[in-house]
Design a protein around this motif. Structure first.
Motif, PDB file in Angstrom:
ATOM      1  N   GLY A 118       0.777  -1.249   0.030  1.00  0.00           N
ATOM      2  CA  GLY A 118      -0.092   0.075  -0.123  1.00  0.00           C
ATOM      3  C   GLY A 118       0.927   1.294  -0.060  1.00  0.00           C
ATOM      4  N   LYS A 119       0.187   2.475   0.053  1.00  0.00           N
ATOM      5  CA  LYS A 119       0.663   3.818  -0.136  1.00  0.00           C
ATOM      6  C   LYS A 119       1.266   3.960   1.337  1.00  0.00           C
ATOM      7  N   SER A 120       2.454   4.529   1.493  1.00  0.00           N
ATOM      8  CA  SER A 120       3.048   5.080   2.677  1.00  0.00           C
ATOM      9  C   SER A 120       2.203   6.149   3.078  1.00  0.00           C
ATOM     10  N   GLU A 121       1.772   6.111   4.267  1.00  0.00           N
ATOM     11  CA  GLU A 121       1.149   7.328   5.034  1.00  0.00           C
ATOM     12  C   GLU A 121       1.427   7.620   6.461  1.00  0.00           C
ATOM     13  N   LYS A 122       1.513   8.872   6.919  1.00  0.00           N
ATOM     14  CA  LYS A 122       1.725   9.208   8.383  1.00  0.00           C
ATOM     15  C   LYS A 122       0.492   8.842   8.888  1.00  0.00           C
ATOM     16  N   VAL A 123       0.673   8.734  10.290  1.00  0.00           N
ATOM     17  CA  VAL A 123      -0.483   8.452  11.338  1.00  0.00           C
ATOM     18  C   VAL A 123      -0.999   9.615  11.754  1.00  0.00           C
ATOM     19  N   ASN A 124      -2.362   9.756  11.479  1.00  0.00           N
ATOM     20  CA  ASN A 124      -2.980  10.980  12.179  1.00  0.00           C
ATOM     21  C   ASN A 124      -3.919  10.751  13.124  1.00  0.00           C
ATOM     22  N   ASP A 125      -4.720   9.854  13.150  1.00  0.00           N
ATOM     23  CA  ASP A 125      -5.494   9.392  14.198  1.00  0.00           C
ATOM     24  C   ASP A 125      -5.297   7.836  14.351  1.00  0.00           C
ATOM     25  N   VAL A 126      -4.527   7.333  15.498  1.00  0.00           N
ATOM     26  CA  VAL A 126      -4.314   5.890  15.904  1.00  0.00           C
ATOM     27  C   VAL A 126      -5.579   5.162  15.529  1.00  0.00           C
ATOM     28  N   GLU A 127      -6.645   5.372  16.313  1.00  0.00           N
ATOM     29  CA  GLU A 127      -7.908   4.445  16.316  1.00  0.00           C
ATOM     30  C   GLU A 127      -8.129   4.272  14.946  1.00  0.00           C
ATOM     31  N   GLU A 128      -8.385   5.521  14.163  1.00  0.00           N
ATOM     32  CA  GLU A 128      -9.050   5.488  12.892  1.00  0.00           C
ATOM     33  C   GLU A 128      -8.154   4.760  11.792  1.00  0.00           C
ATOM     34  N   ASP A 129      -6.898   4.908  11.918  1.00  0.00           N
ATOM     35  CA  ASP A 129      -5.740   4.531  10.964  1.00  0.00           C
ATOM     36  C   ASP A 129      -5.613   3.010  11.326  1.00  0.00           C
ATOM     37  N   VAL A 130      -5.893   2.510  12.420  1.00  0.00           N
ATOM     38  CA  VAL A 130      -5.708   1.082  12.912  1.00  0.00           C
ATOM     39  C   VAL A 130      -7.100   0.243  12.158  1.00  0.00           C
ATOM     40  N   LYS A 131      -8.141   1.175  12.162  1.00  0.00           N
ATOM     41  CA  LYS A 131      -9.369   0.485  11.912  1.00  0.00           C
ATOM     42  C   LYS A 131      -9.502   0.273  10.224  1.00  0.00           C
ATOM     43  N   ASN A 132      -9.000   1.336   9.770  1.00  0.00           N
ATOM     44  CA  ASN A 132      -8.876   1.505   8.240  1.00  0.00           C
ATOM     45  C   ASN A 132      -7.811   0.205   7.804  1.00  0.00           C
ATOM     46  N   LEU A 133      -6.806   0.411   8.308  1.00  0.00           N
ATOM     47  CA  LEU A 133      -5.544  -0.739   7.979  1.00  0.00           C
ATOM     48  C   LEU A 133      -6.297  -2.074   8.188  1.00  0.00           C
ATOM     49  N   ARG A 134      -6.786  -2.315   9.133  1.00  0.00           N
ATOM     50  CA  ARG A 134      -7.816  -3.869   9.145  1.00  0.00           C
ATOM     51  C   ARG A 134      -8.574  -3.878   8.223  1.00  0.00           C
ATOM     52  N   THR A 135      -9.520  -2.994   7.619  1.00  0.00           N
ATOM     53  CA  THR A 135     -10.219  -2.949   6.642  1.00  0.00           C
ATOM     54  C   THR A 135      -9.637  -3.240   5.369  1.00  0.00           C
ATOM     55  N   LEU A 136      -8.580  -2.920   4.922  1.00  0.00           N
ATOM     56  CA  LEU A 136      -7.858  -2.899   3.909  1.00  0.00           C
ATOM     57  C   LEU A 136      -7.011  -4.338   3.978  1.00  0.00           C
ATOM     58  N   PHE A 137      -6.642  -4.780   4.969  1.00  0.00           N
ATOM     59  CA  PHE A 137      -6.085  -6.249   5.232  1.00  0.00           C
ATOM     60  C   PHE A 137      -7.339  -7.144   4.661  1.00  0.00           C
ATOM     61  N   LEU A 138      -8.401  -6.935   5.286  1.00  0.00           N
ATOM     62  CA  LEU A 138      -9.707  -7.834   5.117  1.00  0.00           C
ATOM     63  C   LEU A 138     -10.177  -7.848   3.502  1.00  0.00           C
ATOM     64  N   ARG A 139      -9.880  -6.724   3.043  1.00  0.00           N
ATOM     65  CA  ARG A 139     -10.339  -6.507   1.478  1.00  0.00           C
ATOM     66  C   ARG A 139      -9.420  -7.120   0.660  1.00  0.00           C
ATOM     67  N   LYS A 140      -8.349  -6.981   0.800  1.00  0.00           N
ATOM     68  CA  LYS A 140      -7.257  -7.584   0.039  1.00  0.00           C
ATOM     69  C   LYS A 140      -6.915  -8.978   0.343  1.00  0.00           C
ATOM     70  N   LEU A 141      -7.378  -9.406   1.396  1.00  0.00           N
ATOM     71  CA  LEU A 141      -7.145 -11.002   1.772  1.00  0.00           C
ATOM     72  C   LEU A 141      -8.446 -11.669   1.267  1.00  0.00           C
ATOM     73  N   ARG A 142      -9.315 -11.014   1.090  1.00  0.00           N
ATOM     74  CA  ARG A 142     -10.664 -11.684   0.344  1.00  0.00           C
ATOM     75  C   ARG A 142     -10.129 -11.747  -1.240  1.00  0.00           C
ATOM     76  N   MET A 143      -9.677 -10.741  -1.713  1.00  0.00           N
ATOM     77  CA  MET A 143      -9.382 -10.707  -3.057  1.00  0.00           C
ATOM     78  C   MET A 143      -8.336 -11.947  -3.274  1.00  0.00           C
ATOM     79  N   PHE A 144      -7.448 -12.101  -2.656  1.00  0.00           N
ATOM     80  CA  PHE A 144      -6.589 -13.017  -2.597  1.00  0.00           C
ATOM     81  C   PHE A 144      -7.015 -14.474  -2.644  1.00  0.00           C
ATOM     82  N   LYS A 145      -8.065 -14.582  -1.872  1.00  0.00           N
ATOM     83  CA  LYS A 145      -8.800 -15.837  -1.758  1.00  0.00           C
ATOM     84  C   LYS A 145      -9.434 -16.307  -3.093  1.00  0.00           C
ATOM     85  N   ILE A 146      -9.678 -15.460  -3.844  1.00  0.00           N
ATOM     86  CA  ILE A 146     -10.053 -15.825  -5.298  1.00  0.00           C
ATOM     87  C   ILE A 146      -8.851 -16.381  -6.089  1.00  0.00           C
ATOM     88  N   LYS A 147      -8.570 -17.603  -6.308  1.00  0.00           N
ATOM     89  CA  LYS A 147      -7.435 -17.908  -7.090  1.00  0.00           C
ATOM     90  C   LYS A 147      -7.701 -18.030  -8.529  1.00  0.00           C
TER      91      LYS A 147
END
Length: 147
Positions: A118-147
């Motif tokens: 992903g794109k390198s970004e500075k942390v502005n809001d710890v809780e919000e950024d953690v939530k967004n990263l987890r969502t990104l991981f889930l979305r990408k892993l779902r895409m990876f699941k499709i072989k």
């Protein structure tokens, strides 16, 4: 992947992880920072600052209780400490999502797997950024699941 990197990398591992010392043996003592869980925030932040000053990039696997996932393409809760450290130090975080890598006794058995950087970004809001990263991981892993 680690050995292919041209720049110096330091892997952060938790003292309680059984694999931490094995990683140290494989990668070298200078390339692994073994930290404690909870209560060691200042010590960890100082150690990370020292590694950055030495020219290291810091690699962290920050998922809590990954062994409790209900399947290999799920993501449990993410740790917030490294986000707080990045915010305090005004440094960026670059998310890297790896597909599940099949292995037999530690030897990679599948030759194909996907990686998203992903794109390198500075942390502005710890809780919000953690939530967004987890969502990104889930979305990408779902895409990876499709072989």
């Amino acid at each position: 992947y680690y050995m292919c990197l041209k720049e110096k990398c330091c892997i952060v591992a938790f003292r309680g992880a059984k694999i931490a010392h094995i990683i140290q043996l494989v990668c070298g003592k200078d390339s692994v920072l073994i930290i404690g869980k909870g209560g060691d925030f200042e010590k960890t932040q100082t150690a990370i600052v020292d590694k950055i000053k030495e020219g290291y990039n810091i690699m962290v696997y920050n998922e809590k209780n990954f062994f409790n996932r209900y399947n290999m393409y799920h993501v449990s809760t993410l740790r917030t400490g490294i986000f707080s450290i990045a915010k305090n130090l005004n440094i960026t975080i670059t998310p890297i999502v790896f597909d599940h890598i099949s292995n037999n006794f530690g030897f990679i058995s599948s030759k194909k797997f996907k990686i998203y950087i992903g794109k390198s970004e500075k942390v502005n809001d710890v809780e919000e950024d953690v939530k967004n990263l987890r969502t990104l991981f889930l979305r990408k892993l779902r895409m990876f699941k499709i072989k």
